[in-house]
Structure formats: structure tokens, C-alpha cells
Design a protein around this motif. Sequence first.
Motif, mmCIF file in Angstrom:
data_model
loop_
_atom_site.group_PDB
_atom_site.id
_atom_site.type_symbol
_atom_site.label_atom_id
_atom_site.label_comp_id
_atom_site.label_asym_id
_atom_site.label_seq_id
_atom_site.Cartn_x
_atom_site.Cartn_y
_atom_site.Cartn_z
ATOM 1 N N LYS A 256 -10.928 -36.826 71.721
ATOM 2 C CA LYS A 256 -11.773 -37.402 70.711
ATOM 3 C C LYS A 256 -12.959 -37.319 70.951
ATOM 4 N N GLU A 257 -13.347 -37.615 71.754
ATOM 5 C CA GLU A 257 -14.882 -36.673 71.991
ATOM 6 C C GLU A 257 -14.581 -35.246 71.703
ATOM 7 N N GLN A 258 -14.081 -34.331 71.885
ATOM 8 C CA GLN A 258 -14.166 -32.817 71.867
ATOM 9 C C GLN A 258 -13.594 -32.180 71.212
ATOM 10 N N VAL A 259 -13.109 -32.309 69.903
ATOM 11 C CA VAL A 259 -11.990 -31.959 68.805
ATOM 12 C C VAL A 259 -12.665 -32.701 67.669
ATOM 13 N N GLU A 260 -13.569 -31.965 66.534
ATOM 14 C CA GLU A 260 -13.700 -32.159 65.125
ATOM 15 C C GLU A 260 -12.521 -32.456 64.125
ATOM 16 N N ASN A 261 -12.209 -33.718 63.773
ATOM 17 C CA ASN A 261 -11.954 -33.915 62.566
ATOM 18 C C ASN A 261 -10.329 -34.652 63.125
ATOM 19 N N TYR A 262 -10.475 -34.644 64.634
ATOM 20 C CA TYR A 262 -9.354 -35.415 66.045
ATOM 21 C C TYR A 262 -8.364 -36.128 65.156
ATOM 22 N N ASP B 74 -7.837 -25.684 69.473
ATOM 23 C CA ASP B 74 -8.326 -26.645 69.767
ATOM 24 C C ASP B 74 -8.420 -26.858 71.409
ATOM 25 N N LYS C 166 -5.632 -34.686 63.179
ATOM 26 C CA LYS C 166 -4.777 -33.312 63.520
ATOM 27 C C LYS C 166 -3.997 -34.186 64.779
#
Length: 530
Positions: free
Chosen positions: A192-198, A260, A201
Motif C-alpha cells: 500500500k505504501e509503495q504501489v501507486e493506485n494499489y 510494480d 490493482k
Amino acid sequence: MKKKLLTALCLLFTTTALWAQPAGTGTYYQKANGKKGRELKTAMFNIIKNPSVVDYDSLWYAYNISDKRVIDNEEIIWDMYSNISRYPLYTYPHGTGAGNTEGVKGIQREHSLVKKWFNPTDAPASGTKTYDDVRPMYSDLVHVIPTDAVCNNNRNDLCYGEIDDPAQVDWQSADGFSKKSKQGGCSTPGWKEQVENYAKKRVYEPNDEYKGDLARIYFYMVTCYEPHYLSWMPIRDTDHKKTGELFYLSGNHCGTWDCDMFDAGDDDAYQPFAPWAFDMLIRWSKEDPVSQKEIERNNTVWQLQGNRNPFVDYPGLEDYIWGEKKEVAFDYGGDIADCGMSDNCDIALNRQLFGIDWSTTDNMCDYWTRTPLTIEKSGITFTYSYGMEGKILYADDSKLRLYNYNTLTLTAHNNEITKVEFTIPDRNHDNKTLVASVGEVSDNIWTGNAQEVSFASNYVSSTKAGGVSKHYYLELSNVKVTVANPSGIEQMKAEHFSDNRIYNVVGVQMDEKQLPAGIYIKNGRKMIIK
């Protein structure tokens, strides 16, 4: 603590890595001995790079060897995504609903590291590249595994991840595993902290039984396909139709890993994973240790494409490359061979050179035994390889041939190679010329400065593009190799040829009664004290 002391021509290190040498590997991993961290990864890259992969369609036949499994006296294809599929060994055409399966779509070739992630930087412009442009990884047997089509289609091009919340599961495999394969929203720490639009996805979670297998496959892929490796690239006309292929000399053919699971903002090939994915893969490799299945498949890969997965051979190797043990030197578990001095040499290139029986393999046209042929002469290793998707090696009493994709690699043990002169008979097909991985070739003479250089003949399509057959070749009958002399050993040998005194490698006279371990010169000859 085991200590090995070598002189300036060898390696000085102390190590606590206590692996046993993998059976049957000989000195395969010796060049990585004593390396740490980043240097260890690069050493492994240089050992396993440029696999002689089979062509993509031949993977079906390879699976009959690499992924055969016997259940209830029935030979079937091993499936790591489904525990109930019972697909028989490959026959043409392949069945689509054989046995007790996940669905009726048959079995597929699954790129566990998704093929669209390869993103080759030197491929044609966007919209024109094809998956064939990312060879040899496109058909690398290590990561292209057979899987049930239903499971594979649900994996699609998703990242691997973990799904802890049952409400986030969109699909899961049939019963059979202790924990089913599934697709859904990711709960892996850091996602959640490192993936955009988590939140939009999805990820694919393989079952626990094979998570370690897949982690070690990923470690292999980012090691085998670092930038700057020998490969081939397609040649296309103005309509982007493939008309041939070019021996690719240098550059970042693999490009960036585009998903990702990888850190898109970091161009450093040393550790390309995004932090969340790296931590997960490291954890998976520990929670699911190397299995007998992996060991046997790794041995088969060695037979089928001539390289190995070191992360299977050395469980926990990832810790020595990227983890908490990266300051500990690697010990490959075998004897340290004589480092040797690379001397000038003049070698006949023929079937006698490699000391094998060619008659029983129809001129080495043994498609399923693709380990390279190697021999050492004058401190230089000669490696004759099928190359990517090559189907034949040929040598007779007077020459050897470089067919499409074949490579001849010269590796000096210490000194750099500065000149290579080939004798090339006139019996060659038109438009076949010698090309090299580094340096320059002119009139069959290579010049440069390299410890290793690979040679191939230019290649024009396996589909007779322009009327040129894939069976065309370039013949080599002799090679003369010149090496540099950075240590002054040649001069020292000449000066002291009839001298009974003992000298070290820099020419200092030594006390014969008090010699530490190392390499010395006496009467112009090298001697080793262990």
C-alpha cells in the motif's frame, strides 16, 4: 573458519560460507569463489549468462524431460499452479482437456517473470516490438514453466503477492494444495505504501509449496539478465516485418523490468526489486526451502540449455548477494584449481580439440544435450556453445563451424587477450562474417583488451529471409591468441630459465626453506605451494 591464501595471481579471502559443491558441477562456479555482495552477483552473471535456450515451440518437448511427474504410475506434466491437473506428456497436437484438470483449456507455457515486463530498451519503437525481441529470456526454461491454462489466465500479467483477506479473493484454484493459488487484492507489507493506485490493482498468490521455487527463479532472472550481455536482436524492414537477426554486441538489451515488483526509479542492476517485493521473495525463499523437485529440474536445465540456477545449487545464496551476509565471501565448495598464466598460443580448431566422441552424437547435433564444450590450452579456456536456439555443433578433423547462434568464447585466466587471429577456409557461405562481443574484427583478426571475448558468425533469419538458409555457417580451422603481460612473468621466465633459485611472481628471490602458500617461478617454470 577456513582460510585460503593465494598470491597476486589468485584470490585472498576468508570465508564462512560452508556449502557443499553441487554434484556434477566441477569448477562451474569457481570464478565466483571469494566474491562478496555486488561482485558475487556479477560473477554469477558471468557464469550463467547467455544460456543456449531451445526455441519457444520446442519448450513443449523440453517439458517432457524437465517437468515430468509420475502419479499413480502415470507420467504427467508437473504443474506448480494446480495440484489436480493431470496433463499427459506432450504429443502433437496437445490435448485440451486431459484428465482431472482445472478447466478445459489445456496447458500453457507460463512466463513466471511476465514477458511483457522485459521492456527491451533497444527493441523497435513502441507498437512494433514483439515478445521475440526479448530473447533468450523469452524461452528460458528456468522461468517458463508449464501450467494449467485456467490458472495461468487468472495469473495473466499480475505481480506475485499475498492475499490474506478472504474478502479480497477474486479467484482461487481447485482443492489440492494446503493453500490454494489465488488472485485478488494484495496484503503484502509495503504494498500500500509503495504501489501507486494499489487499491485498483490485483496480485497472484501461488500456493505455499512453490513460493520458494518462484522466488529463486526471480533471483536467477535478475542475475542472468543483468544489462550488457551477449544476445541477438531482430532486423526489421520499413514495415516492421522481421527479416533477420543481428549478433548483439553490448548495451542494455534487457532494459528495465517494467512492473510494480521492480523499482522503476533505480537504474542500478544490482538489486532491481521494489522493497516490498524483495522482502517478500527473500521471506518466501526461507519459508519454502529448496526441494528435490528443484534440484532435479535444475540438473535437467543444465542438460537442456547449458546453465544452472545458482540459487538452487546454493540455498541462501541471496543472503550473500543482497542480504545480511553480503560481507561474507562465497566459497563454491570445490578445490581451487591452478590459477594459471595465460600464454600466447596457436591452436588447431577441430574435433580433436575438445577430446570428445563426436561420432555417437551425429556431429553433436544432439538437441537435448546442450552443455557447452570446454577445454583449456595455455591458460586460456575455449568454450564452444550451441548458443541461443542453435541446433547443431559441427567439427571434423580440420575445422569447426559456427552455425547460426553458435559461439566460440576465449577466456584468459589472468592476462588480457589483445589479439586473436583466425584462419578461415574459403569453404564458407556468402555473407557470413565473423563478429565479436567486444573489440574490433578486421580481415579475420580481432584486436582489443578483454579477459573474455565471444565470437559468432553473422546471422540472417531462421526462416530463409532473403533466401539465406539457417544452416549456413562460417568455418574456422586455426586460432592464434596473443595475451598481454601485465605481471612481467614472461620476462622473468626468460631471465631465470636456467636459474635454480626461486622467485615470487614479481621477481623477488625467495628462501626455498620458508615458502608460504603461493605461486613461484623456478627454472622458468611455475610451481605452486599449498
